[in-house]
Design a protein around this motif. Structure first.
Motif, mmCIF file in Angstrom:
data_model
loop_
_atom_site.group_PDB
_atom_site.id
_atom_site.type_symbol
_atom_site.label_atom_id
_atom_site.label_comp_id
_atom_site.label_asym_id
_atom_site.label_seq_id
_atom_site.Cartn_x
_atom_site.Cartn_y
_atom_site.Cartn_z
ATOM 1 N N PHE A 1 4.322 -24.092 -15.993
ATOM 2 C CA PHE A 1 4.116 -25.257 -16.879
ATOM 3 C C PHE A 1 2.797 -25.188 -17.647
ATOM 4 C CE2 PHE A 1 3.053 -29.584 -18.017
ATOM 5 C CZ PHE A 1 4.270 -30.118 -18.390
ATOM 6 N N HIS B 1 12.286 -31.796 -11.366
ATOM 7 C CA HIS B 1 13.390 -31.329 -12.202
ATOM 8 C C HIS B 1 13.201 -29.881 -12.629
ATOM 9 C CE1 HIS B 1 10.186 -32.697 -14.769
ATOM 10 N NE2 HIS B 1 10.764 -32.218 -15.849
ATOM 11 N N TYR C 1 -6.114 -33.059 -20.537
ATOM 12 C CA TYR C 1 -5.437 -31.827 -20.948
ATOM 13 C C TYR C 1 -6.334 -30.896 -21.744
ATOM 14 C CZ TYR C 1 -4.447 -35.018 -24.861
ATOM 15 O OH TYR C 1 -4.549 -35.937 -25.872
ATOM 16 N N ASN D 1 -8.388 -27.954 -13.102
ATOM 17 C CA ASN D 1 -7.055 -28.286 -12.599
ATOM 18 C C ASN D 1 -7.141 -28.940 -11.236
ATOM 19 O OD1 ASN D 1 -6.119 -25.520 -14.389
ATOM 20 N ND2 ASN D 1 -5.042 -27.440 -14.644
ATOM 21 N N PHE E 1 -2.898 -32.238 -6.191
ATOM 22 C CA PHE E 1 -2.761 -33.647 -5.886
ATOM 23 C C PHE E 1 -2.426 -33.870 -4.420
ATOM 24 C CE2 PHE E 1 -2.272 -33.368 -10.375
ATOM 25 C CZ PHE E 1 -2.814 -34.538 -10.859
ATOM 26 N N VAL F 1 8.312 -34.197 -19.071
ATOM 27 C CA VAL F 1 8.314 -34.755 -17.714
ATOM 28 C C VAL F 1 8.985 -36.135 -17.662
ATOM 29 C CG1 VAL F 1 6.882 -35.511 -15.782
ATOM 30 C CG2 VAL F 1 6.290 -33.438 -17.029
ATOM 31 N N PHE G 1 -8.895 -38.462 -15.509
ATOM 32 C CA PHE G 1 -7.905 -39.536 -15.391
ATOM 33 C C PHE G 1 -8.568 -40.904 -15.456
ATOM 34 C CE2 PHE G 1 -5.851 -36.201 -12.582
ATOM 35 C CZ PHE G 1 -5.133 -35.670 -13.640
ATOM 36 N N PHE H 1 6.924 -30.985 -10.112
ATOM 37 C CA PHE H 1 7.962 -31.573 -10.958
ATOM 38 C C PHE H 1 9.324 -31.338 -10.312
ATOM 39 C CE2 PHE H 1 4.639 -30.112 -14.047
ATOM 40 C CZ PHE H 1 4.081 -31.360 -14.211
ATOM 41 N N GLN I 1 1.986 -24.490 -21.817
ATOM 42 C CA GLN I 1 1.260 -25.403 -22.697
ATOM 43 C C GLN I 1 0.282 -24.623 -23.550
ATOM 44 O OE1 GLN I 1 2.363 -28.462 -22.750
ATOM 45 N NE2 GLN I 1 3.646 -28.038 -20.973
ATOM 46 N N GLU J 1 0.255 -37.442 -14.526
ATOM 47 C CA GLU J 1 -1.126 -36.968 -14.444
ATOM 48 C C GLU J 1 -1.163 -35.462 -14.232
ATOM 49 O OE1 GLU J 1 -3.173 -39.237 -11.494
ATOM 50 O OE2 GLU J 1 -3.615 -40.871 -12.892
ATOM 51 N N ALA J 2 -0.241 -34.956 -13.401
ATOM 52 C CA ALA J 2 -0.188 -33.511 -13.162
ATOM 53 C C ALA J 2 0.104 -32.778 -14.473
ATOM 54 C CB ALA J 2 0.873 -33.191 -12.115
ATOM 55 N N ALA J 3 1.029 -33.318 -15.268
ATOM 56 C CA ALA J 3 1.376 -32.667 -16.536
ATOM 57 C C ALA J 3 0.157 -32.609 -17.451
ATOM 58 C CB ALA J 3 2.519 -33.415 -17.210
ATOM 59 N N MET J 4 -0.570 -33.721 -17.537
ATOM 60 C CA MET J 4 -1.756 -33.752 -18.405
ATOM 61 C C MET J 4 -2.848 -32.840 -17.857
ATOM 62 S SD MET J 4 -2.229 -37.304 -20.260
ATOM 63 C CE MET J 4 -2.069 -38.642 -19.152
ATOM 64 N N ASP J 5 -2.941 -32.818 -16.530
ATOM 65 C CA ASP J 5 -3.928 -31.953 -15.886
ATOM 66 C C ASP J 5 -3.660 -30.487 -16.228
ATOM 67 O OD1 ASP J 5 -6.102 -31.964 -13.752
ATOM 68 O OD2 ASP J 5 -4.722 -30.472 -12.957
ATOM 69 N N LEU J 6 -2.369 -30.156 -16.385
ATOM 70 C CA LEU J 6 -1.997 -28.762 -16.661
ATOM 71 C C LEU J 6 -2.007 -28.456 -18.146
ATOM 72 C CD1 LEU J 6 0.832 -28.550 -14.010
ATOM 73 C CD2 LEU J 6 -1.313 -27.282 -13.979
ATOM 74 N N GLY J 7 -2.479 -29.394 -18.963
ATOM 75 C CA GLY J 7 -2.690 -29.080 -20.371
ATOM 76 C C GLY J 7 -1.693 -29.682 -21.340
ATOM 77 N N ALA J 8 -0.773 -30.525 -20.852
ATOM 78 C CA ALA J 8 0.194 -31.124 -21.762
ATOM 79 C C ALA J 8 -0.388 -32.413 -22.350
ATOM 80 C CB ALA J 8 1.491 -31.428 -21.016
ATOM 81 N N ARG K 1 -0.064 -36.089 -24.556
ATOM 82 C CA ARG K 1 0.817 -37.216 -24.228
ATOM 83 C C ARG K 1 2.258 -36.979 -24.669
ATOM 84 N NH1 ARG K 1 -1.715 -41.250 -22.137
ATOM 85 N NH2 ARG K 1 -3.983 -41.210 -22.196
ATOM 86 N N ALA L 1 1.698 -39.738 -10.461
ATOM 87 C CA ALA L 1 0.986 -38.468 -10.272
ATOM 88 C C ALA L 1 1.645 -37.350 -11.082
ATOM 89 C CB ALA L 1 0.952 -38.103 -8.792
ATOM 90 N N LEU L 2 2.951 -37.489 -11.364
ATOM 91 C CA LEU L 2 3.635 -36.428 -12.119
ATOM 92 C C LEU L 2 3.143 -36.361 -13.560
ATOM 93 C CD1 LEU L 2 7.286 -36.819 -10.798
ATOM 94 C CD2 LEU L 2 5.625 -35.054 -10.226
#
Lengths: 480, 260
Positions: free
Chosen positions: A104, A95, A79, A84, A87, B176, A58, A93, A108, B160-167, B169, B157-158
């Motif tokens: 998730f 939603h 990514y 991993n 946090f 998300v 990050f 998420f 991916q 960042e979490a998505a990118m951390d999990l492999g998604a 941009r 953080a959401l």
């Protein structure tokens, strides 16, 4: 290919934030072995989270390199890293239901849906939340959300799991439970864990290796036992557990003088070495006055359940003692400590140094203030010529635009004051350690950090001005 | 003397009764009566059998839909950039988007008219385009504000979490950011779509020949056909109610509106 058992290596990592120029991490070096549980421990703002974020991808280091299995991952976005993160505030998420949250990462990677279902069930089993698939995030308690966050990271079978103060938002009882569960999970899965916390007890309980950090710098890397028993710096001793910390000096072979007495010790330093002595409160033995190495008067006694916490004043020094026997305030007591329970650290040299500029009139300037001295006085062998220029000891002309002066001053020679205009520079107190008969302060200014010794107690974040007498300074000419 | 908390609501209740409830009842009365004051549903059936009124309805829907789409296209990237930036001055920049609303409405539209005249020569040549431009100009802040509010409250953080999990941009955005900014999109859409259906003053001032529901109702009343005009108003009101229910209430709308 280079073979190595280090799963990740951080080499000379430095991070300076561009927007405010703040140096969060300075020359950080670390090697982590596969399967280790490593904890970054330090107060808030010490750079531990920034370091973790650089491993996750990050944040990008300003300089230095990060090697995963011997290969640099510095250019990889988060990514694409097989790492991993769990946090601090879970970051589930909102939603998506629990199943989709956990799935998730696998989606991916285009994992077949049947396999996803199997893996989600397995990981929910691991965190003891079987049957939660269809629940929504908002119906879960903090502890349950934390488990889902861990499950969501673990289901991807990362090479390294990063945990950023994951238990910080939980209550004490839940935190203790989760500490043990995380430790058990780590032992079972064999995944490398890198854990960030400011809670020293948490770090001591869980880790194979602890990295103590302060102000962006590594203070000590070692096992929990090393860190507790053999703190490398006064900061570590102060931060880990409760300690009595004294400034002192070696007065002979295995003999140290501090707290107004001469103690036998087991750390061998040459006579005359300035030292910091660390004594844990539980290691001080109360004796009859004449049997003690030092004597003092009981100042206060507090009942703590398992023991009494007794504060004894010995001259200007203060010793905190944990004892199962009580004492009465005002009692004259003796104190002794077993030699192996005294930990001696070579004192850090706290001499402050800073550069002063030479202005066109050949006067010294620092922070917009003139230093009341002259170049000819501070530079050996220098002399002023008739045209006003100054020659140094070798007879060469000193060019103010190309030279500057390195100024040194001891921490005991600087005086702090509330009157902001009275000193050379102003700053805020960013660090405070009690060293037995005086406090050591770190003053954070716009230009540099100063270390100041003072007998009086100031508060953290106090804004102070630093008075530095010119006669206490020493000077050295340096090229720019 | 004691006031109960409830009695503090009396002034507004009176206002509501006199200026909202009573006129609405009058509207219903006129809509279902004829010139002789007798009950009739011919106004209602008339609306749905007259190709002119139906045509106007569909044209209004189309205009409102296009205006909304244009506003969303312009506003979303802007709101996204502002909402995710770390700039300290971002609230000032948001204020700049709201600033035009402080200028008198007719002055703004007159200025727009002059600009369009310079660009196009004759305003009558592009009635639909000008209608869309005029309404977009007027309603854009109502789209930006709720979007900005929603996006800036998104937890960083959401993503960042998505990118951390492999998604990457794109997928982080699609899976998300976009779903989580849906409430802002819905409230922005309803705050633009509804006035765009009915507001005909903008078009009037632009000398625009485009005929929408608002203009239709206006023409009925200026021709003293209060009964037909009332029925059309009532039908429009029903449509708006249905639309609001479909976009899930107005909680977000209120929040975005509170910023103005």
């Amino acid at each position: 290919m280079e073979t190595t058992e280090n799963i990740i290596e951080l080499r000379h990592i430095t991070k300076v934030f561009e927007d405010d120029g703040f140096t969060a991490v300075k020359d950080f070096n670390l090697e982590v072995k596969r399967g280790e549980f490593v904890t970054f421990l330090g107060p808030s703002g010490c750079g531990k989270t920034t370091t973790l974020r650089m491993i996750a991808g990050f944040d990008v280091p300003t300089s230095g390199d990060i090697l995963l299995n011997g290969k640099s991952i510095i250019g990889l976005p988060p990514y694409k890293r097989p790492i991993n993160t769990v946090f601090q505030r879970y970051a589930l998420f909102p939603h998506m239901n629990i199943y989709n949250n956990i799935a998730f990462g696998l989606r991916q990677k285009k994992t077949p849906e049947a396999e996803i279902a199997r893996k989600v069930r397995k990981v929910l089993d691991l965190v003891d939340l079987e049957g939660f698939e269809a629940r929504s995030v908002s119906t879960l308690s903090g502890g349950q959300q934390q488990r889902i966050a861990i499950a969501r990271a673990l289901v991807n079978e990362p090479e390294i799991l990063l945990l950023d103060e994951p238990l910080g938002a939980l209550d004490l009882k839940m935190r203790k439970e989760m500490q043990l569960e995380l430790k058990a999970m780590h032992d079972k899965l064999g995944i490398t864990f890198i854990y960030v916390t400011h809670d020293q007890e948490e770090a001591l309980t869980m880790s194979d290796k602890i990295v103590v950090m302060n102000e962006g710098k590594t203070q000590q890397i070692g096992t929990p036992e090393d860190i507790y028993n053999e703190p490398a710096t006064a900061f570590v001793a102060d931060f880990i557990g409760e300690s009595n910390i004294f400034g002192g000096v070696m007065t002979g072979k295995l003999l140290a003088r501090f707290c107004g007495g001469e103690f036998q010790c087991v750390d061998d330093f040459p006579e005359g070495t300035h030292i910091t002595a660390v004594v844990r409160p539980e290691d001080v033995e109360l004796t009859a006055p004449r049997l003690g190495t030092i004597r003092g008067v009981v100042d206060s006694v507090i009942f703590k359940g398992m023991h009494y916490e007794i504060t004894v004043l010995s001259g200007k020094n203060e010793m905190v003692i944990q004892s199962v026997n009580s004492a009465r305030p005002g009692d004259l007591v003796g104190m002794r400590v077993d030699p192996e329970n005294i930990h001696i650290i070579r004192a850090e040299d706290h001499t402050n140094t800073f550069y002063a500029d030479i202005n066109a009139a050949h006067r010294l300037e620092y922070n917009g203030h003139k230093l009341e001295t002259s170049l000819t006085r501070i530079i050996k062998g220098s002399k002023r010529m008739e045209d006003g220029s100054i020659l140094d000891g070798n007879g060469e002309i000193i060019d103010p635009s190309r030279m500057r002066v390195l100024v040194s001053i001891g921490p005991e020679d600087i005086e702090m004051t509330d009157e902001q205009d009275a000193g050379l520079i102003q700053g805020t107190i960013s660090n405070l350690i009690y060293l037995g008969d005086h406090y050591m302060y770190v003053i954070h200014t716009d230009l540099e950090d100063f270390v100041v010794y003072d007998e009086d107690l100031w508060n953290m974040d106090d804004r102070v001005s630093l008075i530095m007498p010119v006669e206490k300074m020493s000077f050295a000419l340096r090229k720019k | 003397m004691h006031f109960s908390r409830k009695s503090l609501g009396i002034p507004y209740a009176v206002f509501l009764l006199v200026f909202v409830v009573l006129p609405l009842l009058v509207l219903v009365f006129y809509a279902f009566t004829n010139g002789q004051g007798q009950f009739t549903i011919s106004n209602f059936t008339g609306f749905f059998t007259d190709p002119n009124t139906l045509g106007t309805l569909f044209y209004s829907l189309l205009l409102a839909a296009v205006t909304t789409a244009v506003c969303l296209t312009l506003a979303y990237p802007t709101a996204y950039i502002l909402g995710t930036s770390k700039l300290k001055s971002r609230s000032v920049i948001v204020m700049l988007f709201v600033l035009p609303m402080w200028i008198n409405f007719s002055l703004r539209i007159t200025a727009l008219k002059e600009i369009l005249t310079i660009l196009e020569g004759n305003l009558a040549m592009y009635p639909f385009l000008n209608a869309v431009i005029g309404m977009t100009y007027d309603f854009l802040p109502f789209m930006i504000l709720p979007l900005y509010t929603t996006i800036s409250r998104l937890d960083g953080a959401l993503t960042e979490a998505a990118m951390d999990l492999g998604a990457d941009r794109t997928r982080t955005f699609l899976e998300v950011v976009l779903p989580l900014s849906l409430p802002g999109i819905l409230s922005g859409v309803s705050m633009v779509f509804l006035p765009a259906m009915t507001n005909y003053v903008v078009l009037d001032m632009l000398y625009n020949s485009t005929y929408i529901m608002g203009s239709l109702i206006g023409s009925y009343f200026s021709a003293y056909d209060w009964h037909g005009g009332s029925m059309i108003s009532l039908i429009l009101l029903a449509l708006i109610c249905i639309f609001t229910l479909l976009t899930g209430g107005s909680e977000e709308t209120a929040r975005g509106g509170a910023l103005l």
